[in-house]
Design a protein around this motif. Structure first.
Motif, PDB file in Angstrom:
ATOM      1  N   MET A  63       0.849  -1.188   0.000  1.00 17.75           N
ATOM      2  CA  MET A  63       0.000   0.000   0.000  1.00 17.75           C
ATOM      3  C   MET A  63       0.882   1.234   0.000  1.00 17.75           C
ATOM      4  O   MET A  63       1.891   1.274   0.690  1.00 17.75           O
ATOM      5  CB  MET A  63      -0.878  -0.008   1.254  1.00 17.75           C
ATOM      6  N   THR A  64       0.495   2.204  -0.781  1.00 17.32           N
ATOM      7  CA  THR A  64       1.096   3.528  -0.762  1.00 17.32           C
ATOM      8  C   THR A  64      -0.043   4.525  -0.678  1.00 17.32           C
ATOM      9  O   THR A  64      -1.024   4.415  -1.411  1.00 17.32           O
ATOM     10  CB  THR A  64       1.920   3.785  -2.038  1.00 17.32           C
ATOM     11  N   SER A  65       0.078   5.478   0.233  1.00 15.84           N
ATOM     12  CA  SER A  65      -0.982   6.470   0.405  1.00 15.84           C
ATOM     13  C   SER A  65      -0.388   7.755   0.965  1.00 15.84           C
ATOM     14  O   SER A  65       0.714   7.756   1.514  1.00 15.84           O
ATOM     15  CB  SER A  65      -2.040   5.926   1.376  1.00 15.84           C
ATOM     16  N   ARG A  66      -1.143   8.837   0.819  1.00 13.14           N
ATOM     17  CA  ARG A  66      -0.798  10.086   1.507  1.00 13.14           C
ATOM     18  C   ARG A  66      -1.412  10.017   2.895  1.00 13.14           C
ATOM     19  O   ARG A  66      -2.504   9.488   3.068  1.00 13.14           O
ATOM     20  CB  ARG A  66      -1.320  11.280   0.743  1.00 13.14           C
ATOM     21  N   LEU A  67      -0.713  10.564   3.864  1.00 16.05           N
ATOM     22  CA  LEU A  67      -1.136  10.479   5.254  1.00 16.05           C
ATOM     23  C   LEU A  67      -0.867  11.803   5.948  1.00 16.05           C
ATOM     24  O   LEU A  67       0.148  12.453   5.676  1.00 16.05           O
ATOM     25  CB  LEU A  67      -0.329   9.350   5.913  1.00 16.05           C
ATOM     26  N   ARG A  68      -1.780  12.198   6.826  1.00 19.08           N
ATOM     27  CA  ARG A  68      -1.561  13.389   7.663  1.00 19.08           C
ATOM     28  C   ARG A  68      -1.405  12.915   9.100  1.00 19.08           C
ATOM     29  O   ARG A  68      -2.212  12.137   9.603  1.00 19.08           O
ATOM     30  CB  ARG A  68      -2.743  14.359   7.579  1.00 19.08           C
ATOM     31  N   VAL A  69      -0.358  13.355   9.771  1.00 17.19           N
ATOM     32  CA  VAL A  69      -0.124  12.993  11.164  1.00 17.19           C
ATOM     33  C   VAL A  69      -1.128  13.737  12.034  1.00 17.19           C
ATOM     34  O   VAL A  69      -1.235  14.961  11.963  1.00 17.19           O
ATOM     35  CB  VAL A  69       1.318  13.327  11.593  1.00 17.19           C
ATOM     36  N   ILE A  70      -1.894  12.983  12.831  1.00 18.86           N
ATOM     37  CA  ILE A  70      -2.913  13.614  13.675  1.00 18.86           C
ATOM     38  C   ILE A  70      -2.683  13.400  15.169  1.00 18.86           C
ATOM     39  O   ILE A  70      -3.328  14.041  15.982  1.00 18.86           O
ATOM     40  CB  ILE A  70      -4.334  13.140  13.289  1.00 18.86           C
ATOM     41  N   ARG A  71      -1.754  12.504  15.522  1.00 21.96           N
ATOM     42  CA  ARG A  71      -1.488  12.263  16.946  1.00 21.96           C
ATOM     43  C   ARG A  71      -0.074  11.735  17.104  1.00 21.96           C
ATOM     44  O   ARG A  71       0.364  10.864  16.366  1.00 21.96           O
ATOM     45  CB  ARG A  71      -2.478  11.231  17.488  1.00 21.96           C
ATOM     46  N   ILE A  72       0.653  12.287  18.091  1.00 20.61           N
ATOM     47  CA  ILE A  72       1.992  11.811  18.412  1.00 20.61           C
ATOM     48  C   ILE A  72       2.094  11.701  19.930  1.00 20.61           C
ATOM     49  O   ILE A  72       1.803  12.667  20.639  1.00 20.61           O
ATOM     50  CB  ILE A  72       3.093  12.767  17.912  1.00 20.61           C
ATOM     51  N   GLU A  73       2.500  10.542  20.403  1.00 21.75           N
ATOM     52  CA  GLU A  73       2.713  10.339  21.834  1.00 21.75           C
ATOM     53  C   GLU A  73       4.066   9.690  22.039  1.00 21.75           C
ATOM     54  O   GLU A  73       4.386   8.706  21.379  1.00 21.75           O
ATOM     55  CB  GLU A  73       1.629   9.429  22.418  1.00 21.75           C
ATOM     56  N   MET A  74       4.857  10.220  22.969  1.00 27.95           N
ATOM     57  CA  MET A  74       6.133   9.604  23.283  1.00 27.95           C
ATOM     58  C   MET A  74       5.880   8.422  24.212  1.00 27.95           C
ATOM     59  O   MET A  74       5.122   8.522  25.171  1.00 27.95           O
ATOM     60  CB  MET A  74       7.086  10.585  23.931  1.00 27.95           C
ATOM     61  N   ASN A  76       7.327   5.199  26.761  1.00 28.50           N
ATOM     62  CA  ASN A  76       8.330   5.056  27.816  1.00 28.50           C
ATOM     63  C   ASN A  76       9.676   4.565  27.289  1.00 28.50           C
ATOM     64  O   ASN A  76      10.712   4.833  27.896  1.00 28.50           O
ATOM     65  CB  ASN A  76       7.830   4.100  28.903  1.00 28.50           C
ATOM     66  N   ASP A  77       9.670   3.841  26.171  1.00 25.11           N
ATOM     67  CA  ASP A  77      10.923   3.319  25.616  1.00 25.11           C
ATOM     68  C   ASP A  77      11.648   4.319  24.712  1.00 25.11           C
ATOM     69  O   ASP A  77      12.650   3.998  24.083  1.00 25.11           O
ATOM     70  CB  ASP A  77      10.680   2.008  24.870  1.00 25.11           C
ATOM     71  N   GLY A  78      11.134   5.556  24.616  1.00 22.45           N
ATOM     72  CA  GLY A  78      11.776   6.603  23.821  1.00 22.45           C
ATOM     73  C   GLY A  78      11.340   6.656  22.380  1.00 22.45           C
ATOM     74  O   GLY A  78      11.787   7.526  21.633  1.00 22.45           O
ATOM     75  N   THR A  79      10.482   5.740  21.954  1.00 27.86           N
ATOM     76  CA  THR A  79       9.935   5.792  20.596  1.00 27.86           C
ATOM     77  C   THR A  79       8.627   6.569  20.602  1.00 27.86           C
ATOM     78  O   THR A  79       8.144   6.972  21.656  1.00 27.86           O
ATOM     79  CB  THR A  79       9.690   4.370  20.022  1.00 27.86           C
ATOM     80  N   TYR A  80       8.075   6.784  19.433  1.00 24.55           N
ATOM     81  CA  TYR A  80       6.839   7.555  19.294  1.00 24.55           C
ATOM     82  C   TYR A  80       5.720   6.684  18.760  1.00 24.55           C
ATOM     83  O   TYR A  80       5.916   5.907  17.826  1.00 24.55           O
ATOM     84  CB  TYR A  80       7.066   8.743  18.351  1.00 24.55           C
ATOM     85  N   GLU A  81       4.547   6.813  19.347  1.00 24.92           N
ATOM     86  CA  GLU A  81       3.317   6.178  18.854  1.00 24.92           C
ATOM     87  C   GLU A  81       2.606   7.259  18.052  1.00 24.92           C
ATOM     88  O   GLU A  81       2.308   8.341  18.578  1.00 24.92           O
ATOM     89  CB  GLU A  81       2.457   5.706  20.022  1.00 24.92           C
ATOM     90  N   VAL A  82       2.351   7.001  16.787  1.00 24.61           N
ATOM     91  CA  VAL A  82       1.816   8.024  15.881  1.00 24.61           C
ATOM     92  C   VAL A  82       0.525   7.534  15.242  1.00 24.61           C
ATOM     93  O   VAL A  82       0.425   6.378  14.841  1.00 24.61           O
ATOM     94  CB  VAL A  82       2.856   8.355  14.774  1.00 24.61           C
ATOM     95  N   GLY A  83      -0.450   8.421  15.166  1.00 28.97           N
ATOM     96  CA  GLY A  83      -1.686   8.142  14.457  1.00 28.97           C
ATOM     97  C   GLY A  83      -1.753   8.986  13.209  1.00 28.97           C
ATOM     98  O   GLY A  83      -1.416  10.176  13.233  1.00 28.97           O
ATOM     99  N   GLY A  84      -2.141   8.370  12.123  1.00 31.74           N
ATOM    100  CA  GLY A  84      -2.218   9.096  10.852  1.00 31.74           C
ATOM    101  C   GLY A  84      -3.533   8.833  10.156  1.00 31.74           C
ATOM    102  O   GLY A  84      -4.130   7.760  10.287  1.00 31.74           O
ATOM    103  N   GLU A  85      -3.985   9.843   9.429  1.00 35.53           N
ATOM    104  CA  GLU A  85      -5.243   9.764   8.671  1.00 35.53           C
ATOM    105  C   GLU A  85      -4.894   9.783   7.189  1.00 35.53           C
ATOM    106  O   GLU A  85      -4.143  10.655   6.723  1.00 35.53           O
ATOM    107  CB  GLU A  85      -6.096  10.966   9.027  1.00 35.53           C
ATOM    108  N   PHE A  86      -5.406   8.803   6.447  1.00 35.97           N
ATOM    109  CA  PHE A  86      -5.183   8.787   4.999  1.00 35.97           C
ATOM    110  C   PHE A  86      -5.968   9.917   4.351  1.00 35.97           C
ATOM    111  O   PHE A  86      -7.091  10.217   4.732  1.00 35.97           O
ATOM    112  CB  PHE A  86      -5.636   7.454   4.392  1.00 35.97           C
ATOM    113  N   ILE A  87      -5.359  10.547   3.347  1.00 35.69           N
ATOM    114  CA  ILE A  87      -6.008  11.657   2.648  1.00 35.69           C
ATOM    115  C   ILE A  87      -5.974  11.420   1.148  1.00 35.69           C
ATOM    116  O   ILE A  87      -5.264  10.600   0.665  1.00 35.69           O
ATOM    117  CB  ILE A  87      -5.371  13.017   2.982  1.00 35.69           C
TER     118      ILE A  87
END
Length: 87
Positions: A63-74, A76-87
């Protein structure tokens, strides 16, 4: 949420759509996907509200799509949990 999310574990790539964005393409771990968006983990934080191209393969499907980042949470392990909406 507008649609059911399916749990997946797959490596993907996130690339800024804006060619002037200094963010380099980044490898991500997609954790779930739906018709309208996805969640993923990343070692680097994408820009909140920014537009990206996401490329991911789940089994024999890709799959390839355009995505807009709508949520970022750091996490505990130093990585980021990210939510994206396809546009």
């Amino acid at each position: 949420r507008r649609s059911h999310r399916e749990t997946v574990v797959s490596i993907g790539r996130l690339t800024p759509v804006d060619t002037t964005d200094p963010t380099r393409p980044m490898q991500i771990l997609v954790t779930d996907v739906s018709l309208h968006g996805c969640d993923f983990r990343s070692a680097a934080s994408p820009r909140d509200g920014a537009f990206y191209r996401i490329d991911v393969a789940v089994g024999p499907l890709s799959m390839t799509s355009r995505l807009r980042v709508i949520r970022i949470e750091m996490r505990n392990d130093g990585t980021y949990e990210v939510g994206g909406e396809f546009i």
